[in-house]
Write a protein that holds these residues in place. Structure first.
Motif, PDB file in Angstrom:
ATOM      1  N   ASN A 151      41.338  30.606  51.077  1.00  0.00           N
ATOM      2  CA  ASN A 151      40.518  31.804  50.933  1.00  0.00           C
ATOM      3  C   ASN A 151      39.106  31.535  51.424  1.00  0.00           C
ATOM      4  N   HIS A 194      31.696  35.579  58.229  1.00  0.00           N
ATOM      5  CA  HIS A 194      32.011  35.905  56.840  1.00  0.00           C
ATOM      6  C   HIS A 194      31.841  34.672  55.949  1.00  0.00           C
ATOM      7  N   GLU A 212      36.994  46.346  56.386  1.00  0.00           N
ATOM      8  CA  GLU A 212      38.150  45.800  55.686  1.00  0.00           C
ATOM      9  C   GLU A 212      39.374  45.617  56.569  1.00  0.00           C
ATOM     10  N   LYS A 253      43.753  38.671  53.435  1.00  0.00           N
ATOM     11  CA  LYS A 253      43.643  39.319  52.132  1.00  0.00           C
ATOM     12  C   LYS A 253      42.374  38.875  51.406  1.00  0.00           C
ATOM     13  N   SER A 254      42.055  37.590  51.520  1.00  0.00           N
ATOM     14  CA  SER A 254      40.842  37.068  50.887  1.00  0.00           C
ATOM     15  C   SER A 254      39.597  37.702  51.491  1.00  0.00           C
ATOM     16  N   ILE A 282      39.296  40.652  52.744  1.00  0.00           N
ATOM     17  CA  ILE A 282      39.177  42.014  52.220  1.00  0.00           C
ATOM     18  C   ILE A 282      38.608  41.985  50.795  1.00  0.00           C
ATOM     19  N   ARG A 283      39.079  41.034  49.989  1.00  0.00           N
ATOM     20  CA  ARG A 283      38.567  40.912  48.616  1.00  0.00           C
ATOM     21  C   ARG A 283      37.090  40.535  48.593  1.00  0.00           C
ATOM     22  N   HIS A 284      36.671  39.720  49.559  1.00  0.00           N
ATOM     23  CA  HIS A 284      35.283  39.261  49.616  1.00  0.00           C
ATOM     24  C   HIS A 284      34.419  40.218  50.449  1.00  0.00           C
ATOM     25  N   ASN A 285      34.503  41.504  50.167  1.00  0.00           N
ATOM     26  CA  ASN A 285      33.631  42.453  50.860  1.00  0.00           C
ATOM     27  C   ASN A 285      32.186  42.207  50.420  1.00  0.00           C
TER      28      ASN A 285
END
Length: 254
Positions: free
Chosen positions: A65, A95, A121, A177-178, A180-183
């Protein structure tokens, strides 16, 4: 690929020059060679350039992640004795740089972002081609650039091999997926250090509106545009990219 890759225990990296450290963070499908222009230019202009290989496919699945890649970066910087760094990141690398700066602000004096994920995202998922035949993968790789010829056969072959490697596909989906979670939308206004945003006007992976959003949310940012340029400005227009970074470094006295 930069010559003389250093293998130092668990770390592999390219290094050149002396002076304030510029630490380069490559993207999900990118390698050290994507920043060859930066690696050639800035050591001749008073900077130390360091490009670590990020262990995107080497972490255990549960640890794959963005946050753990930021922790790896801290471990690397501590190993190298580097502080007061300027982070330069493309796509996932940008990122990771943002998450790292949030977690360890005392290490970072400046940020350079180009085609960064962290706000858009669907950017990570859309930038990663699904399995398919070679011509499909070739087209997806070419779409990263304004000029499709930048996607060399060697590059297309590497992407094709990656998307047909089940282990790497699983790790890539975990990273997507990580991401997207870490916006980072809520975090960016708290990042006060100077930020240089360099965006391709023809980026279809992270469109120009994403660069504008980064500029609005980062309180101490400068936005530069490059015409006829896609998702990887440092590859497609290395001279313009380096010139903008140099201009910004002088402006910010970095």
């Amino acid at each position: 690929m930069p010559k003389n890759i250093v293998k130092d225990g668990k770390f592999n990296y390219a290094i050149a020059g002396e002076g304030r450290p510029i630490v380069v963070l490559h993207g999900l499908m990118g390698g050290l060679s994507n920043f060859q222009g930066v690696f050639n230019y800035f050591p001749e202009n008073g900077y130390k350039v360091v490009i670590p290989e990020l262990p995107i496919y080497d972490l255990s699945l549960i640890n794959t992640n963005v946050g753990n890649l930021a922790k790896f970066l801290k471990e690397f910087l501590d190993h190298m004795g580097l502080k007061d760094v300027i982070l330069v990141g493309n796509s996932l690398g940008g990122h990771i740089g943002l998450v790292f700066t949030k977690m360890y602000p005392e290490y970072v004096d400046g940020l350079v972002l180009t085609g960064s994920s962290g706000l858009y995202e669907s950017g990570m998922g859309e930038s990663y081609p699904k399995r398919g035949d070679y011509e499909y993968i070739k087209q997806k790789a070419q779409n990263v650039f304004y000029d499709p010829n930048v996607a060399t056969k060697e590059m297309v072959d590497e992407v094709y091999n990656t998307v047909n490697d089940r282990r790497r596909v699983i790790k890539t989906l975990a990273i997507a997926k990580s991401a997207i979670r870490h916006n980072m939308a809520k975090d960016l206004p708290n990042i006060k250090i100077p930020a240089c945003i360099i965006w391709g006007k023809d980026d279809i992976v992270t469109p120009p509106s994403v660069g504008e959003d980064f500029h609005k949310l980062l309180p101490n940012s400068t936005l530069y545009w490059i015409d006829k340029c896609g998702h990887a400005a440092m590859m497609e227009h290395p001279d313009a990219f380096n010139a903008y970074v140099q201009e910004w470094l002088i402006k910010e006295n970095l």
